[in-house]
Enzyme design. Sequence first.
Site, PDB file in Angstrom:
ATOM      1  N   HIS A  44       0.817  -1.212   0.000  1.00 13.54           N
ATOM      2  CA  HIS A  44       0.000   0.000   0.000  1.00 13.54           C
ATOM      3  C   HIS A  44       0.853   1.266   0.000  1.00 13.54           C
ATOM      4  O   HIS A  44       0.343   2.360   0.234  1.00 13.54           O
ATOM      5  CB  HIS A  44      -0.953  -0.015   1.192  1.00 13.54           C
ATOM      6  CG  HIS A  44      -2.017  -1.058   1.059  1.00 13.54           C
ATOM      7  ND1 HIS A  44      -1.753  -2.404   1.214  1.00 13.54           N
ATOM      8  CD2 HIS A  44      -3.339  -0.969   0.754  1.00 13.54           C
ATOM      9  CE1 HIS A  44      -2.874  -3.089   1.020  1.00 13.54           C
ATOM     10  NE2 HIS A  44      -3.837  -2.249   0.738  1.00 13.54           N
ATOM     11  N   ILE A 168       3.322  -0.338  20.110  1.00 13.84           N
ATOM     12  CA  ILE A 168       1.892  -0.285  19.788  1.00 13.84           C
ATOM     13  C   ILE A 168       1.403  -1.651  19.300  1.00 13.84           C
ATOM     14  O   ILE A 168       2.063  -2.316  18.503  1.00 13.84           O
ATOM     15  CB  ILE A 168       1.631   0.801  18.722  1.00 13.84           C
ATOM     16  CG1 ILE A 168       1.816   2.189  19.350  1.00 13.84           C
ATOM     17  CG2 ILE A 168       0.237   0.664  18.106  1.00 13.84           C
ATOM     18  CD1 ILE A 168       1.894   3.313  18.353  1.00 13.84           C
ATOM     19  N   MET A 170      -1.475  -3.486  17.203  1.00 15.73           N
ATOM     20  CA  MET A 170      -2.430  -3.058  16.183  1.00 15.73           C
ATOM     21  C   MET A 170      -2.803  -4.201  15.251  1.00 15.73           C
ATOM     22  O   MET A 170      -1.939  -4.895  14.731  1.00 15.73           O
ATOM     23  CB  MET A 170      -1.840  -1.908  15.357  1.00 15.73           C
ATOM     24  CG  MET A 170      -2.770  -1.393  14.259  1.00 15.73           C
ATOM     25  SD  MET A 170      -2.073   0.004  13.371  1.00 15.73           S
ATOM     26  CE  MET A 170      -0.790  -0.824  12.400  1.00 15.73           C
ATOM     27  N   ASP A 172      -4.441  -4.736  11.664  1.00 19.68           N
ATOM     28  CA  ASP A 172      -4.728  -4.030  10.408  1.00 19.68           C
ATOM     29  C   ASP A 172      -5.054  -5.115   9.392  1.00 19.68           C
ATOM     30  O   ASP A 172      -4.163  -5.771   8.870  1.00 19.68           O
ATOM     31  CB  ASP A 172      -3.509  -3.209   9.985  1.00 19.68           C
ATOM     32  CG  ASP A 172      -3.705  -2.503   8.642  1.00 19.68           C
ATOM     33  OD1 ASP A 172      -4.790  -2.632   8.048  1.00 19.68           O
ATOM     34  OD2 ASP A 172      -2.757  -1.830   8.187  1.00 19.68           O
ATOM     35  N   TRP A 224     -17.256 -17.692   6.397  1.00 19.12           N
ATOM     36  CA  TRP A 224     -18.500 -16.928   6.508  1.00 19.12           C
ATOM     37  C   TRP A 224     -18.380 -15.771   7.497  1.00 19.12           C
ATOM     38  O   TRP A 224     -19.111 -14.792   7.401  1.00 19.12           O
ATOM     39  CB  TRP A 224     -19.653 -17.848   6.913  1.00 19.12           C
ATOM     40  CG  TRP A 224     -19.362 -18.696   8.111  1.00 19.12           C
ATOM     41  CD1 TRP A 224     -19.548 -18.361   9.419  1.00 19.12           C
ATOM     42  CD2 TRP A 224     -18.802 -20.011   8.105  1.00 19.12           C
ATOM     43  NE1 TRP A 224     -19.145 -19.384  10.244  1.00 19.12           N
ATOM     44  CE2 TRP A 224     -18.678 -20.421   9.455  1.00 19.12           C
ATOM     45  CE3 TRP A 224     -18.387 -20.896   7.096  1.00 19.12           C
ATOM     46  CZ2 TRP A 224     -18.157 -21.659   9.827  1.00 19.12           C
ATOM     47  CZ3 TRP A 224     -17.872 -22.136   7.462  1.00 19.12           C
ATOM     48  CH2 TRP A 224     -17.766 -22.505   8.807  1.00 19.12           C
ATOM     49  N   LYS A 225     -17.433 -15.864   8.440  1.00 15.88           N
ATOM     50  CA  LYS A 225     -17.288 -14.797   9.438  1.00 15.88           C
ATOM     51  C   LYS A 225     -16.756 -13.517   8.795  1.00 15.88           C
ATOM     52  O   LYS A 225     -17.252 -12.417   9.054  1.00 15.88           O
ATOM     53  CB  LYS A 225     -16.376 -15.256  10.570  1.00 15.88           C
ATOM     54  CG  LYS A 225     -16.949 -16.418  11.362  1.00 15.88           C
ATOM     55  CD  LYS A 225     -16.011 -16.870  12.465  1.00 15.88           C
ATOM     56  CE  LYS A 225     -16.596 -18.062  13.216  1.00 15.88           C
ATOM     57  NZ  LYS A 225     -15.698 -18.525  14.301  1.00 15.88           N
TER      58      LYS A 225
END
EC number: 1.1.1.130
Length: 332
Positions: A44, A168, A170, A172, A224-225
Amino acid sequence: MKVSYEALKQEFKRVLLARNVREDIAEECATMFADTTESGVYSHGVNRFPRFISQLEKGDIVPDAEPTKVLSLGAIEQWDAHQAIGNLTAKKMMDRAMEIADQFGIGVVALKNANHWMRGGGYGWQAAEKGYIGICWTNSIAVMPPWGAKECRIGTNPLIIAVPTTPITMVDMSCSMYSYGMLEVHRLAGRQTFVDAGFDDEGNLTRDPGTVEKNRRLLPMGFWKGSGLSIVLDMIATLLSNGLSVAEVTEEKDDEYCVSQIFIAIEVDRLIDGNTKDEKLNKIMDYVRTAERADPDVAIRLPGHEFTAIRAENKANGIPVDETVWEKIKSL
């Protein structure tokens, strides 16, 4: 190949200036792309930059646009991005969520007509660095089949949750097992994915990134979750922002833009004193890390803790960049 941070940033800025992006905006945008890449999120950062430029050239991204506030309801605000640059706008919106949290303890900013925010984790990290819990997510164009379907009707809808630990912590994650950006990373490296990434044309699970990139049959995270999570995140982002849903972006736009995004900041220090907070967080982290290892040689790590080391490594030794991607950017 390795590229220095400054060389990467200057190349990004050169391309932006050549497309008549204002100098101060080009500087900030190039910095954010370089920061994302230096942090190890190549999918990204540098890898995504050519597509970002393509959308800029098509007019999907309006570089001089500024987000405006549409509605304020105490701790919740609605904003309109007006198709401004995605990563710059997202940074502003998380800053605004923190400002609201300073007043109310929690701040929620719902944004419509936004562009792709690139590395979503950057905005959760932005909040956690300042001591807030940061939560954000975005919807997208339909790029994943709902569970039980073959046709793309839901988004990967990345969700970020960041907690102000040291370092931290996190999460993502997209609602798919792999984002398309990570599929590209694996394909460029000439390797299969580590777990199943999607379905092949016959409906069998596959780890071949190129196959899934081509047929768009991503595997939802947790089957499916992940499919269900994607749907409700889209619903909430659409309702709170009064913006476009995945269905509307897909049917009304020719690419992924005018998406809806949510930014939440929670001032946790109002709820618990600092020493108690640190004790509880350290207890959680230590309890997880000291679990018996499945492989004695592989340490148990917490999500997000790797980024500090990756950034230090890239700062010291240069940033890994795929040669084909670099040549593409140089040619822009």
